[in-house]
Design a protein around this motif. Sequence first.
Motif, mmCIF file in Angstrom:
data_model
loop_
_atom_site.group_PDB
_atom_site.id
_atom_site.type_symbol
_atom_site.label_atom_id
_atom_site.label_comp_id
_atom_site.label_asym_id
_atom_site.label_seq_id
_atom_site.Cartn_x
_atom_site.Cartn_y
_atom_site.Cartn_z
ATOM 1 N N ASP A 61 0.856 -1.180 0.000
ATOM 2 C CA ASP A 61 0.000 0.000 0.000
ATOM 3 C C ASP A 61 0.893 1.231 0.000
ATOM 4 O O ASP A 61 1.897 1.272 0.708
ATOM 5 C CB ASP A 61 -0.886 0.057 1.249
ATOM 6 C CG ASP A 61 -1.746 -1.171 1.416
ATOM 7 O OD1 ASP A 61 -2.007 -1.836 0.402
ATOM 8 O OD2 ASP A 61 -2.164 -1.449 2.548
ATOM 9 N N SER A 62 0.514 2.237 -0.751
ATOM 10 C CA SER A 62 1.239 3.500 -0.775
ATOM 11 C C SER A 62 0.218 4.620 -0.634
ATOM 12 O O SER A 62 -0.653 4.790 -1.486
ATOM 13 C CB SER A 62 2.013 3.638 -2.088
ATOM 14 O OG SER A 62 2.689 4.872 -2.118
ATOM 15 N N TYR A 63 0.309 5.381 0.463
ATOM 16 C CA TYR A 63 -0.658 6.427 0.745
ATOM 17 C C TYR A 63 -0.334 7.702 -0.024
ATOM 18 O O TYR A 63 0.829 8.059 -0.210
ATOM 19 C CB TYR A 63 -0.707 6.728 2.248
ATOM 20 C CG TYR A 63 -1.372 5.628 3.030
ATOM 21 C CD1 TYR A 63 -2.742 5.619 3.193
ATOM 22 C CD2 TYR A 63 -0.634 4.588 3.571
ATOM 23 C CE1 TYR A 63 -3.371 4.607 3.891
ATOM 24 C CE2 TYR A 63 -1.250 3.573 4.264
ATOM 25 C CZ TYR A 63 -2.620 3.588 4.417
ATOM 26 O OH TYR A 63 -3.235 2.581 5.092
ATOM 27 N N THR A 64 -1.383 8.408 -0.447
ATOM 28 C CA THR A 64 -1.252 9.671 -1.163
ATOM 29 C C THR A 64 -1.876 10.781 -0.324
ATOM 30 O O THR A 64 -2.340 10.545 0.784
ATOM 31 C CB THR A 64 -1.962 9.597 -2.531
ATOM 32 O OG1 THR A 64 -3.352 9.365 -2.309
ATOM 33 C CG2 THR A 64 -1.391 8.491 -3.387
ATOM 34 N N LYS A 65 -1.906 11.972 -0.856
ATOM 35 C CA LYS A 65 -2.495 13.103 -0.159
ATOM 36 C C LYS A 65 -3.993 12.872 0.046
ATOM 37 O O LYS A 65 -4.673 12.354 -0.832
ATOM 38 C CB LYS A 65 -2.276 14.371 -0.979
ATOM 39 C CG LYS A 65 -2.643 15.633 -0.262
ATOM 40 C CD LYS A 65 -2.270 16.831 -1.094
ATOM 41 C CE LYS A 65 -2.601 18.102 -0.333
ATOM 42 N NZ LYS A 65 -2.240 19.287 -1.100
ATOM 43 N N GLY A 66 -4.511 13.213 1.201
ATOM 44 C CA GLY A 66 -5.932 13.028 1.496
ATOM 45 C C GLY A 66 -6.261 11.646 2.021
ATOM 46 O O GLY A 66 -7.416 11.254 2.064
ATOM 47 N N CYS A 67 -5.269 10.854 2.388
ATOM 48 C CA CYS A 67 -5.437 9.517 2.969
ATOM 49 C C CYS A 67 -5.994 8.499 1.965
ATOM 50 O O CYS A 67 -6.531 7.484 2.351
ATOM 51 C CB CYS A 67 -6.296 9.573 4.220
ATOM 52 S SG CYS A 67 -5.941 8.238 5.373
#
Length: 109
Positions: A61-67
Amino acid sequence: MKRTVFILIGMALCLVLADKVQAQRCLPGMKGLRLTAGMADGFHSASRRNELGYHFGLSMDSYTKGCSKWVFGAEYLQKYHPYKDTRLPMSQFTAEGGYYYNFLSDANK
């Protein structure tokens, strides 16, 4: 009875040995690795030893802006199907990829 005692002792040890609690944060750029494994046709027992299947999986998993997050992974499944007097093995490989968009969230996080 033994099973209940075992579960209660395990829970007590978890509470005694835990000194602090940490929560996962959804920070941009944070990456996580997930490993899964299990039985496909129920619980293992001596009488069902040759009938059970199993599965293994690995994903990142790779998180981005805004969760929100990107997910990439693969899984392997092994099952057995009865046919007349024998059983037929069936293997399955599965790949997954996707984007989880977070649209309902608590603003106070």
